[in-house]
Design a protein around this motif. Structure first.
Motif, PDB file in Angstrom:
ATOM      1  N   ARG A  71      17.608  -0.909 -15.992  1.00 34.35           N
ATOM      2  CA  ARG A  71      17.999  -0.192 -14.773  1.00 34.35           C
ATOM      3  C   ARG A  71      16.806   0.155 -13.900  1.00 34.35           C
ATOM      4  O   ARG A  71      16.883   1.025 -13.039  1.00 34.35           O
ATOM      5  CB  ARG A  71      18.791   1.065 -15.116  1.00 34.35           C
ATOM      6  N   GLY A  72      15.671  -0.507 -14.158  1.00 30.23           N
ATOM      7  CA  GLY A  72      14.462  -0.146 -13.437  1.00 30.23           C
ATOM      8  C   GLY A  72      13.901   1.115 -14.081  1.00 30.23           C
ATOM      9  O   GLY A  72      14.513   1.687 -14.988  1.00 30.23           O
ATOM     10  N   ILE A  73      12.750   1.541 -13.602  1.00 34.05           N
ATOM     11  CA  ILE A  73      12.119   2.717 -14.207  1.00 34.05           C
ATOM     12  C   ILE A  73      12.745   3.981 -13.609  1.00 34.05           C
ATOM     13  O   ILE A  73      12.846   4.103 -12.389  1.00 34.05           O
ATOM     14  CB  ILE A  73      10.597   2.676 -13.981  1.00 34.05           C
ATOM     15  N   GLU A  74      13.176   4.889 -14.483  1.00 30.28           N
ATOM     16  CA  GLU A  74      13.791   6.122 -13.982  1.00 30.28           C
ATOM     17  C   GLU A  74      12.710   7.082 -13.513  1.00 30.28           C
ATOM     18  O   GLU A  74      11.581   7.056 -14.007  1.00 30.28           O
ATOM     19  CB  GLU A  74      14.668   6.749 -15.070  1.00 30.28           C
ATOM     20  N   GLU A  75      13.091   7.939 -12.544  1.00 31.33           N
ATOM     21  CA  GLU A  75      12.137   8.926 -12.019  1.00 31.33           C
ATOM     22  C   GLU A  75      11.574   9.754 -13.170  1.00 31.33           C
ATOM     23  O   GLU A  75      12.280  10.020 -14.142  1.00 31.33           O
ATOM     24  CB  GLU A  75      12.816   9.857 -11.011  1.00 31.33           C
ATOM     25  N   ASP A  76      10.352  10.226 -13.002  1.00 31.59           N
ATOM     26  CA  ASP A  76       9.657  10.890 -14.090  1.00 31.59           C
ATOM     27  C   ASP A  76      10.312  12.146 -14.627  1.00 31.59           C
ATOM     28  O   ASP A  76      10.376  12.363 -15.823  1.00 31.59           O
ATOM     29  CB  ASP A  76       8.229  11.257 -13.659  1.00 31.59           C
ATOM     30  N   CYS A  77      10.837  12.990 -13.686  1.00 25.47           N
ATOM     31  CA  CYS A  77      11.334  14.287 -14.139  1.00 25.47           C
ATOM     32  C   CYS A  77      12.476  14.078 -15.130  1.00 25.47           C
ATOM     33  O   CYS A  77      13.318  13.210 -14.941  1.00 25.47           O
ATOM     34  CB  CYS A  77      11.817  15.114 -12.963  1.00 25.47           C
ATOM     35  N   ARG A 127       0.827  -1.215   0.000  1.00 28.26           N
ATOM     36  CA  ARG A 127       0.000   0.000   0.000  1.00 28.26           C
ATOM     37  C   ARG A 127       0.861   1.265   0.000  1.00 28.26           C
ATOM     38  O   ARG A 127       0.318   2.372   0.075  1.00 28.26           O
ATOM     39  CB  ARG A 127      -0.934   0.012   1.229  1.00 28.26           C
ATOM     40  N   ASP A 128       2.195   1.111  -0.074  1.00 26.96           N
ATOM     41  CA  ASP A 128       3.068   2.292  -0.118  1.00 26.96           C
ATOM     42  C   ASP A 128       2.696   3.179  -1.301  1.00 26.96           C
ATOM     43  O   ASP A 128       2.289   2.665  -2.353  1.00 26.96           O
ATOM     44  CB  ASP A 128       4.546   1.876  -0.277  1.00 26.96           C
ATOM     45  N   LYS A 129       2.943   4.467  -1.123  1.00 33.48           N
ATOM     46  CA  LYS A 129       2.627   5.381  -2.232  1.00 33.48           C
ATOM     47  C   LYS A 129       3.836   5.554  -3.165  1.00 33.48           C
ATOM     48  O   LYS A 129       3.712   6.066  -4.258  1.00 33.48           O
ATOM     49  CB  LYS A 129       2.164   6.752  -1.699  1.00 33.48           C
ATOM     50  N   VAL A 130       5.022   5.118  -2.688  1.00 28.81           N
ATOM     51  CA  VAL A 130       6.205   5.243  -3.560  1.00 28.81           C
ATOM     52  C   VAL A 130       6.435   3.926  -4.296  1.00 28.81           C
ATOM     53  O   VAL A 130       6.205   2.842  -3.756  1.00 28.81           O
ATOM     54  CB  VAL A 130       7.485   5.614  -2.779  1.00 28.81           C
ATOM     55  N   SER A 131       6.916   4.051  -5.527  1.00 31.87           N
ATOM     56  CA  SER A 131       7.137   2.856  -6.341  1.00 31.87           C
ATOM     57  C   SER A 131       8.623   2.558  -6.438  1.00 31.87           C
ATOM     58  O   SER A 131       9.462   3.395  -6.124  1.00 31.87           O
ATOM     59  CB  SER A 131       6.586   3.082  -7.746  1.00 31.87           C
ATOM     60  N   CYS A 132       8.925   1.345  -6.898  1.00 31.35           N
ATOM     61  CA  CYS A 132      10.315   0.907  -7.099  1.00 31.35           C
ATOM     62  C   CYS A 132      10.858   1.658  -8.321  1.00 31.35           C
ATOM     63  O   CYS A 132      10.285   1.576  -9.412  1.00 31.35           O
ATOM     64  CB  CYS A 132      10.288  -0.600  -7.348  1.00 31.35           C
ATOM     65  N   ARG A 133      11.939   2.396  -8.130  1.00 35.38           N
ATOM     66  CA  ARG A 133      12.538   3.155  -9.230  1.00 35.38           C
ATOM     67  C   ARG A 133      14.040   2.877  -9.288  1.00 35.38           C
ATOM     68  O   ARG A 133      14.597   2.284  -8.374  1.00 35.38           O
ATOM     69  CB  ARG A 133      12.279   4.663  -9.039  1.00 35.38           C
ATOM     70  N   THR A 134      14.690   3.322 -10.359  1.00 30.32           N
ATOM     71  CA  THR A 134      16.130   3.117 -10.531  1.00 30.32           C
ATOM     72  C   THR A 134      16.875   3.422  -9.221  1.00 30.32           C
ATOM     73  O   THR A 134      16.646   4.471  -8.617  1.00 30.32           O
ATOM     74  CB  THR A 134      16.663   4.062 -11.638  1.00 30.32           C
ATOM     75  N   GLY A 135      17.718   2.486  -8.796  1.00 30.65           N
ATOM     76  CA  GLY A 135      18.511   2.695  -7.582  1.00 30.65           C
ATOM     77  C   GLY A 135      17.682   2.534  -6.313  1.00 30.65           C
ATOM     78  O   GLY A 135      18.062   3.053  -5.257  1.00 30.65           O
ATOM     79  N   CYS A 136      16.552   1.829  -6.397  1.00 29.08           N
ATOM     80  CA  CYS A 136      15.598   1.682  -5.279  1.00 29.08           C
ATOM     81  C   CYS A 136      16.290   1.289  -3.967  1.00 29.08           C
ATOM     82  O   CYS A 136      17.056   0.332  -3.903  1.00 29.08           O
ATOM     83  CB  CYS A 136      14.555   0.633  -5.664  1.00 29.08           C
ATOM     84  N   TYR A 137      15.986   2.034  -2.905  1.00 28.43           N
ATOM     85  CA  TYR A 137      16.626   1.825  -1.604  1.00 28.43           C
ATOM     86  C   TYR A 137      16.264   0.442  -1.040  1.00 28.43           C
ATOM     87  O   TYR A 137      17.130  -0.280  -0.543  1.00 28.43           O
ATOM     88  CB  TYR A 137      16.180   2.943  -0.648  1.00 28.43           C
ATOM     89  N   ILE A 138      14.994   0.085  -1.142  1.00 33.26           N
ATOM     90  CA  ILE A 138      14.552  -1.201  -0.571  1.00 33.26           C
ATOM     91  C   ILE A 138      15.250  -2.363  -1.280  1.00 33.26           C
ATOM     92  O   ILE A 138      15.720  -3.311  -0.647  1.00 33.26           O
ATOM     93  CB  ILE A 138      13.009  -1.308  -0.643  1.00 33.26           C
TER      94      ILE A 138
END
Ligand SMILES: CCCCCCCCCCCCC/C=C/[C@@H](O)[C@H](CO)NC(=O)CCCCCCCCCCCCCCC
Ligand SMILES: Nc1ncnc2c1ncn2[C@@H]1O[C@H](COP(=O)(O)OP(=O)(O)OP(=O)(O)O)[C@@H](O)[C@H]1O
Ligand SMILES: [Ca+2]
Length: 543
Positions: free
Chosen positions: A522-528, A341-352
């Motif tokens: 590399r996973g999905i890069e942040e949108d900006c 239910r987290d609002k943040v998604s897995c992105r490039t360099g994901c901490y988790i």
């Protein structure tokens, strides 16, 4: 070459032509980038631009006079020498394109020095593949695999000096079987051109081969599997292309080819699926029972329809509105793995995912340590379900850009288990529609979601079979519930959809293997749009 104090790496700074103007061009090894800026006073200057060295595709000497536009008086005054830098240009929606900038000067020696320095830096990019094994499914998706590879991908591999052995598959399992025979260790990666099913074949071939070579028995559900370090690249040419979309952010053959060329690496969780101590399959995207299993089973008969078959069978399955009874037992993942239910998604360099990588490395060091999962308690849920979905990743795809579980992680060692209980058709439609908009698809009283590291499922039917309580009437007329003929309660089993392939057994045991394999992604890069991409767009205006 400018030497920097304190043993820092060198910089090459020159005044070079680009288009009609002269630029101050810097090859800055310290910052790992090639940059050029307009030396005119700030008010008159154009934008500064840079390209990370890791995103340069190739550098080549250029026959300037033949290829280039008229660049004014310079061309008439002296013979010009030039080199072209091919680099990744980031466009909107995670799309990558190959762009080029040709720098020129009158000094041949300077031109050679630049070409040499850039080529040496490219040689130092150790994660880039040099030799690839490519499998093309000519019948996946819209049957465009061969054309896509030949027209869009092969020219890029050749530009990047990647050599390839190409196999066009002749039948299902061709790629998988072949991977047990060839010398896979001479390749830096395996590329599959096709959809999720083709990826699954290649993955089974590679993981299976690794276990065979290491003497690991895949039939043992508790076995610690050997990680596969040969990366897989996916050139999307299938019907869903969910694995590509969820790991790159778009299903686009050129973008994927460029991720392969620059040598990206994205670890991926893999679930093993067993039945009665017999290995059935691995899964990386969706393991779905009920709705997605029924869609798949129906759609297999309609392969001739191409990707449309899923919409046709999806509509039919939606109308049939079957639910299935069964029991699920699962072991929850640790809270440090976040929540579905987290609002943040897995992105490039994901901490988790990084944390899971560290934890995995520690576990591998302390080999023989008793596995955590034996100690954890099992939670058990019985019920009537329209869909049981276990996803190792978000399962984003063009049909559902945020996916079945938007906050699922690619490499955290856990899967999201989504249980959609019996509800009305209207409510189920509301649930489905939320996969296509920004609303929370888990915010329904009939939907539960858990982050798990393993689970088991037994259908009511097989439970009844096992306990031998099934009566003769049910066996003979066992299509629909005798007690409630109109209730849609299906006492036949559904089928498991395992990454787009059906499983033969409904009772399964599933375990997530953290980061068992790696992709060229590399996973999905942040949108900006980042700084580099922004600057690069201005190069285009310049040329
Ligand atoms: C009203 C529109 C609602 C649209 C809801 C769309 C949700 C789509 C979610 C897609 C999730 C894909 C998960 C990935 C699975 C892959 O490992 C696998 C192999 O490629 N693909 C499929 O199983 C192929 C699965 C294909 C699923 C297609 C589902 C289409 C559902 C259509 C329902 C229509 C209801 C209309 C009522 C008026
Ligand atoms: N030459 C071939 N002839 C027939 N089938 C093949 C051949 N090569 C591969 N296959 C099989 O085709 C199946 C489907 O292929 P693929 O995944 O490429 O396309 P798709 O099913 O249209 O797309 P998606 O899996 O994304 O929904 C794979 O499971 C693979 O085993
Ligand atoms: Ca995961």
């Amino acid at each position: 070459m400018e030497r920097l104090p304190g043993g820092r790496r060198p910089r090459l700074v020159s005044s070079l032509g680009l288009g009609r103007r002269s630029w101050e061009v810097t090859l800055d090894e310290e910052r790992g980038r090639l940059a050029w800026r307009d030396p005119r006073p700030p008010r008159r200057a154009g934008e500064n631009c840079f390209v990370p060295i890791s995103e340069i595709i190739a550098v080549e000497e250029t026959e300037f006079n033949k290829k280039q536009r008229n660049i004014g008086r310079w061309q008439k005054m002296a013979k010009l020498h030039a080199f072209t830098v091919h680099y990744v240009k980031k466009a909107r929606n995670h799309r990558w394109r190959c762009s080029a900038a040709t720098f020129w000067c009158v000094d041949e020696h300077l031109c050679n020095q630049w070409t040499q320095a850039l080529k040496e830096l490219l040689e130092m990019q150790k994660s880039r593949p040099k030799q690839l094994l490519v499998y093309i499914n000519p019948f996946g998706g819209k049957r465009q695999g061969k054309r896509i590879y030949e027209q869009k991908v092969a020219p890029l591999f050749s530009l990047a000096s990647i050599s390839t052995d190409v196999v066009v598959t002749e039948h299902a399992n061709h790629a998988k079987d072949n991977l047990f025979e060839v010398n896979i260790y001479k390749y830096d990666g395996v590329v599959c051109v096709g959809g999720d099913g083709m990826f699954s074949e290649v993955m089974h071939g590679l993981i299976g081969r690794m276990q065979k070579d290491s003497g690991i028995d895949q039939n043992n559900p508790k076995a610690s599997l050997v990680q596969c370090n040969i990366r897989i690249g996916i050139i999307p040419a299938g019907s869903t292309d969910c694995i590509c979309y969820s790991t790159v952010g778009i299903s686009d053959p050129v973008t994927s080819a460029l991720h392969i060329i620059v040598g990206d690496c994205q670890p991926l969780d893999v679930s093993s699926v067993h039945h009665n101590n017999t290995f059935l399959k691995y899964s990386v995207s969706l393991l779905g029972y009920g709705f997605y299993g029924d869609i798949l089973k129906d759609s297999e008969k309609k392969r001739w329809m191409g990707p449309m078959r899923y919409d046709y069978s999806g509509f039919k399955t939606f109308l049939s509105h079957h639910y299935y009874e069964g029991t699920i037992a699962y072991q929850p993942a640790k809270h440090r793995h976040g929540s579905p239910r987290d609002k943040v998604s897995c992105r490039t360099g994901c901490y988790i995912c990084k944390q899971s990588e560290k934890q995995l490395a520690e576990q591998n060091k302390e080999h023989g340590l008793k596995k955590e999962e034996g100690e954890e308690e099992w939670k058990v849920i019985k019920g009537k379900f329209l869909a049981i979905n276990a996803v190792n990743m978000s399962c984003a795809c063009p049909r559902s850009p945020k996916g079945l579980s938007p906050a699922a992680h690619l490499a955290d060692g856990s899967a999201d288990l989504i249980l959609v209980r019996k509800c009305s058709r209207f409510d189920f439609l509301r649930y489905l529609v939320r996969h296509t908009n920004q609303d929370d698809q888990f915010d329904f009283p009939f939907v539960d979601v858990y982050r798990v590291k393993c689970f088991q499922f037994t259908s009511k039917l097989s439970e009844d079979n096992e306990s031998n309580v099934m009566d003769v009437g049910k066996k003979r007329f066992g299509q629909f519930c005798r007690d409630h003929p109109a209730c849609c309660c299906n006492i036949v089993n559904s089928t498991w959809n395992c990454d787009g392939e059906t499983l033969d057994s409904s009772a399964i045991e599933v375990r997530v293997h953290c980061q068992l394999m790696k992709l060229f992604a590399r996973g999905i890069e942040e949108d900006c749009k980042d700084e580099a991409a922004h600057s690069q767009s201005s190069i285009e205006q310049l040329l």
